[in-house]
Design a protein around this motif. Structure first.
Motif, mmCIF file in Angstrom:
data_model
loop_
_atom_site.group_PDB
_atom_site.id
_atom_site.type_symbol
_atom_site.label_atom_id
_atom_site.label_comp_id
_atom_site.label_asym_id
_atom_site.label_seq_id
_atom_site.Cartn_x
_atom_site.Cartn_y
_atom_site.Cartn_z
ATOM 1 N N GLU A 1 7.821 -3.750 -1.604
ATOM 2 C CA GLU A 1 6.728 -4.260 -1.218
ATOM 3 C C GLU A 1 6.549 -4.252 0.172
ATOM 4 O O GLU A 1 7.550 -4.609 0.871
ATOM 5 N N LEU B 1 -4.108 4.757 2.460
ATOM 6 C CA LEU B 1 -4.277 3.744 1.519
ATOM 7 C C LEU B 1 -4.521 4.354 0.088
ATOM 8 O O LEU B 1 -5.353 5.228 0.030
ATOM 9 N N PHE C 1 0.883 -4.789 -1.004
ATOM 10 C CA PHE C 1 0.964 -3.221 -0.939
ATOM 11 C C PHE C 1 2.290 -2.687 -1.119
ATOM 12 O O PHE C 1 3.214 -3.535 -0.811
ATOM 13 N N VAL D 1 -9.759 -7.834 -2.797
ATOM 14 C CA VAL D 1 -9.165 -7.501 -1.623
ATOM 15 C C VAL D 1 -9.843 -7.034 -0.373
ATOM 16 O O VAL D 1 -9.596 -7.469 0.853
ATOM 17 N N GLU D 2 -10.789 -6.232 -0.794
ATOM 18 C CA GLU D 2 -11.810 -5.704 0.316
ATOM 19 C C GLU D 2 -12.545 -6.456 0.923
ATOM 20 O O GLU D 2 -12.692 -6.717 2.159
ATOM 21 N N PHE E 1 -2.482 -6.610 8.880
ATOM 22 C CA PHE E 1 -3.436 -5.822 8.114
ATOM 23 C C PHE E 1 -4.080 -4.720 9.007
ATOM 24 O O PHE E 1 -4.405 -3.938 8.625
ATOM 25 N N PHE F 1 -6.276 2.791 -3.262
ATOM 26 C CA PHE F 1 -6.921 1.536 -3.961
ATOM 27 C C PHE F 1 -7.588 2.042 -5.395
ATOM 28 O O PHE F 1 -7.738 3.300 -5.585
ATOM 29 N N ARG G 1 -10.292 -4.571 -6.631
ATOM 30 C CA ARG G 1 -10.511 -3.861 -5.498
ATOM 31 C C ARG G 1 -11.103 -4.515 -4.279
ATOM 32 O O ARG G 1 -11.203 -4.860 -3.477
ATOM 33 N N ASP H 1 -1.971 -10.257 -5.219
ATOM 34 C CA ASP H 1 -2.443 -8.633 -4.460
ATOM 35 C C ASP H 1 -1.262 -8.259 -3.702
ATOM 36 O O ASP H 1 -1.142 -9.233 -2.429
ATOM 37 N N THR I 1 3.985 -8.082 4.899
ATOM 38 C CA THR I 1 2.631 -8.488 5.849
ATOM 39 C C THR I 1 2.809 -9.654 6.613
ATOM 40 O O THR I 1 3.376 -10.841 5.964
ATOM 41 N N THR J 1 -1.055 -5.043 -8.207
ATOM 42 C CA THR J 1 -0.891 -6.470 -8.553
ATOM 43 C C THR J 1 0.603 -6.726 -8.664
ATOM 44 O O THR J 1 1.362 -6.008 -9.455
ATOM 45 N N CYS K 1 -2.477 -0.622 -3.122
ATOM 46 C CA CYS K 1 -2.640 -2.229 -3.109
ATOM 47 C C CYS K 1 -2.673 -2.369 -4.659
ATOM 48 O O CYS K 1 -3.566 -1.821 -5.490
#
Length: 295
Positions: free
Chosen positions: A258, A193, A169, A206-207, A185, A195, A203, A167, A261, A243, A241
């Motif tokens: 991409e 965002l 962003f 990641v959350e 993050f 999602f 979802r 995953d 992060t 794949t 967010c």
């Protein structure tokens, strides 16, 4: 102990050959054993089935009537055994698969093509849905296997990971300056965002990870498909967010970038799911083996 089915098999063979000795040869039995079987069947039915003649034996009227039904039944058993053999050899059958649109498009299609090439007579039935929906369909018997986003917490299901995914962003031109350097993050979630909907397994994964870091998200957009995430990010509506493995076209062609992060979201897997209590059909077994073995 000789079964009733064995007795009827001997009976049909004698009737066809009109001879105990010829039937014994065909059945790889002794003639006394064949005679004993016919005597046992006649005793159980309390009916004489054969009349001895100078050339062998012939059926009585009762024997002829019985032969019509028994011979038909024996032929049907033979046809059934042939069908089972065809089923095991994958010359007939059906494979019912549950899968989401994104996994189907970016992962499953090559395997469907390869399987169809090897076993062209197997019919496919595809059911679409989210991971939770597919698990429900699977447990109700609607599909044989499901290809889902893992992890799944369900002790009734056998889970076999087969493809690792990451995953990430992504962003468009509007956020180029803001995201030129690696970002945490905590800072990233301050941006608009994009999602998937909250009932999506992707979802939630990641959350849950972000929440484990004490980070809450409030998406600007919640969408129903992975393709919409990419399209919305492309027109600069926010940071999406997605794949990574399913976004290569946008990334390699420079349509999206991409986000770098400071730490990565742990990778997860796509996997094959099926009920622990229900054995896989021959077609399902071969398909799972194909996926696990790779193309």
């Amino acid at each position: 102990m000789v079964s009733k089915l064995d007795l009827y098999h001997v009976f049909c063979t004698v009737a066809k050959n009109e001879s105990f000795s010829k039937a014994a040869k065909e059945l790889f039995l002794t003639q006394p054993a064949v005679s004993q079987s016919i005597m046992q069947l006649e005793k159980e039915l309390d009916t004489r089935l054969f009349i001895r003649t100078p050339k062998g034996v012939s059926l009585t009227d009762e024997g002829s009537l019985l032969y019509e039904y028994v011979n038909s039944a024996m032929n049907l058993i033979g046809v059934g055994e042939e069908k089972i053999s065809e089923f095991k050899n994958l010359t007939v059958g059906e494979l019912k698969i549950g899968v989401g649109d994104t996994i189907s498009r970016y992962f499953l299609l090559p395997y469907l093509e390869a399987f169809h090439t090897r076993y062209p007579n197997i019919k496919f039935t595809i059911a679409n849905g989210t991971t939770s929906e597919l698990c429900t369909i699977l447990k109700s018997g609607g599909v044989d296997i499901a290809i889902c986003n893992l992890p799944i917490d369900d002790p009734t299901l056998e889970l076999r990971p087969c493809f690792e995914i990451q995953d990430i962003f992504v962003y468009g031109e509007r956020f180029k300056k803001i995201l030129a350097k690696p970002i945490s993050f905590q800072e990233l979630v301050k941006l608009p965002l994009i999602f998937l909907e909250s009932n999506s397994n992707s979802r939630r994964y990641v959350e849950d990870y972000l929440q484990s870091k004490g980070i809450q998200i409030a998406p600007e957009f919640e969408l129903g498909s992975h393709e919409l995430l990419l399209d919305f990010a492309k027109i600069n509506l926010g940071v999406a967010c997605v794949t990574k493995e399913f976004s290569q076209h946008f990334l390699t062609n420079g349509l999206l970038r991409e986000v770098v992060t400071l730490e990565k979201i742990p990778s997860r897997s796509i996997g094959v799911c099926y009920l622990k209590t229900v054995p896989l059909s021959p077609a399902s077994t071969k398909f799972v083996e194909l996926i696990e073995g790779g193309l």
